[in-house]
Design a protein around this motif. Sequence first.
Motif, PDB file in Angstrom:
ATOM      1  N   ILE A 124       0.871  -1.181   0.000  1.00 32.40           N
ATOM      2  CA  ILE A 124       0.000   0.000   0.000  1.00 32.40           C
ATOM      3  C   ILE A 124       0.911   1.236   0.000  1.00 32.40           C
ATOM      4  N   GLN A 125       0.526   2.223  -0.807  1.00 27.36           N
ATOM      5  CA  GLN A 125       1.311   3.468  -0.851  1.00 27.36           C
ATOM      6  C   GLN A 125       0.724   4.471   0.127  1.00 27.36           C
ATOM      7  N   PRO A 126       1.569   5.149   0.898  1.00 19.87           N
ATOM      8  CA  PRO A 126       1.028   6.211   1.759  1.00 19.87           C
ATOM      9  C   PRO A 126       0.480   7.365   0.910  1.00 19.87           C
ATOM     10  N   THR A 127      -0.515   8.071   1.418  1.00 19.13           N
ATOM     11  CA  THR A 127      -1.026   9.249   0.716  1.00 19.13           C
ATOM     12  C   THR A 127      -0.032  10.400   0.878  1.00 19.13           C
ATOM     13  N   ILE A 164      12.403   2.526  -4.400  1.00 16.26           N
ATOM     14  CA  ILE A 164      12.703   1.105  -4.663  1.00 16.26           C
ATOM     15  C   ILE A 164      11.476   0.441  -5.273  1.00 16.26           C
ATOM     16  N   LYS A 165      11.696  -0.430  -6.260  1.00 20.08           N
ATOM     17  CA  LYS A 165      10.582  -1.168  -6.864  1.00 20.08           C
ATOM     18  C   LYS A 165       9.930  -2.078  -5.826  1.00 20.08           C
ATOM     19  N   GLY A 166       8.615  -2.060  -5.748  1.00 19.51           N
ATOM     20  CA  GLY A 166       7.881  -2.850  -4.763  1.00 19.51           C
ATOM     21  C   GLY A 166       8.285  -4.310  -4.745  1.00 19.51           C
ATOM     22  N   GLU A 167       8.385  -4.860  -5.930  1.00 22.43           N
ATOM     23  CA  GLU A 167       8.688  -6.294  -6.042  1.00 22.43           C
ATOM     24  C   GLU A 167      10.063  -6.632  -5.456  1.00 22.43           C
ATOM     25  N   LEU A 168      11.032  -5.760  -5.727  1.00 25.50           N
ATOM     26  CA  LEU A 168      12.380  -5.996  -5.198  1.00 25.50           C
ATOM     27  C   LEU A 168      12.403  -5.831  -3.687  1.00 25.50           C
TER      28      LEU A 168
END
Length: 360
Positions: free
Chosen positions: A51-54, A68-72
Motif C-alpha cells: 500500500i502506498q502512503p497518501t 525502490i521497486k515494490g517487487e524488489l
Amino acid sequence: MIKLDNVSKSYNQTRVIDCISLEILKGELFVIIGPSGSGKTTLLKMINKMIQPTTGKIYIDGVDISSIKGELLRRRIGYVIQDIGLLPHMSVKENVSIVPKLLKMNKKKIEEKVVRILDMVGLDPSIYLNKYPSQLSGGQAQRVGIARALAADAQVLLMDEPFGALDPITKSHLQNQISRIHKKLNKTIVFVTHDIDEAIKIASRIAVIKDGRLVQVDTPKNILSKPKNEFIVSFLGSDRALKKLSRLYVKDFMHKADRINLAGKDLGYLTDAVTKNYIWITNENDILKGWADLSDSDQDNKRQVSYIEVDYKMFAAGVDETLKDTVSKMLWHSSKVLPVCKEDGKLIGEIDLADIITKT
Ligand SMILES: Nc1ncnc2c1ncn2[C@@H]1O[C@H](COP(=O)(O)OP(=O)(O)O)[C@@H](O)[C@H]1O
Ligand SMILES: [Mg+2]
C-alpha cells in the motif's frame, strides 16, 4: 532500521492512518497493537509497499522506499499473514523454496537451507518436507508460512496477526518459537496483533494505535506500569498486574532451597533437625520427591511431621517459567512456596509468593 515520517493514508477523504511518525530499531521485535479497524494492516503493508502512503515517507536503512521497486523490496522483507497463503499444489519443500529459487540460489544450498529452517520452526524435515498444505494442521501450516518467510534471509519480517486463528496451546508454542528465532537470528520483526497478552509476552516495544493514530510507543513494562491514558488502561484490562508477571521469570526470583535426602532415615528425626515449618525431600540424586510439613503441633506442643509426596512435573516451577504461570501453580496447589526443579526433577531452588509480591 525502519522509519516512518509523518505517514498518512486516506481512502476517499477518510484518513485511516493519521500522521504516524515512528522508528523501529534494528533487531527489535516491534509489536503494533490496536482494535480491529485501527489501521494495523494498512500500516504494515505500507512498509513493504503493498500500500502506498497518501503523504509522508518511509525509510528502510536510510533509503526512501518510494525509490525502490515494490517487487524488489518485498523479496527483502518476509511477510507472514494469518491465512498464510501456502500454494496448495506445492509441497512444503517447494513452498519454502520459492524465494531462494527466485534469488537463484543453487539447488543443494536451497535443500540444506529448507531442512535447517524447518528444524528451526519445529517441524521435523523427514516428516514434513514432502507433505502438501492440505495434509497440515493450522499450526503446522503456520510454521511453514514462517519458514517460507525466513528462507528469504530477509533482515525484516512483517507478521500480520499470524497466530490469530490458532488454539491457545499451539499459539503459545509458536509465540515461544518466534521469540527464540528472533533472539537467534537477530531479525527485525514487526508484528501486528490485537491480543494484548501476546504483545506483552513477545514485544521488545509496543506501539498502540487507535483510529489510525499512535497512542503510546513504549516497552511492555512501561505500557503496563505507565499507561498513557484511559484507552490504554481499558485495553490492558483489569488483570494488568498479572500481565506484568508474564514478562518476569522464575530464575530471577528464586533462591536457595533446603532439602533433605531421607534415604534410610525415619521422618521423625526432622522435628529436631529442621527449624522451618517445611523442608523439601529429595532422593539420592537430588530429584524432588515431596516435602515434609512441620507446621503442626500436638496438644503438648510437640512438633508433628507429615510427608507429602508430589510429582515434580506437576508441582515444581521451572527456571524459565514466567511468574504468571508460577503464581497460577501456587493458587492451584494452595502453596505460597514452590520448589524450582530442572526438567529432570533435580531441585535447584525455591520461589516464594512473598518475594513475588514485594520485588515485582
Ligand atoms: N482498500 C480500502 N478502501 C477503503 N477503506 C479501507 C481499505 N482498506 C482498509 N480500509 C479501512 O481502513 C481502516 C483500517 O483498516 P486495517 O488497516 O485493515 O485495520 P486493522 O488491520 O487494524 O483491523 C478500516 O476502517 C478499513 O475499513
Ligand atoms: Mg488487520
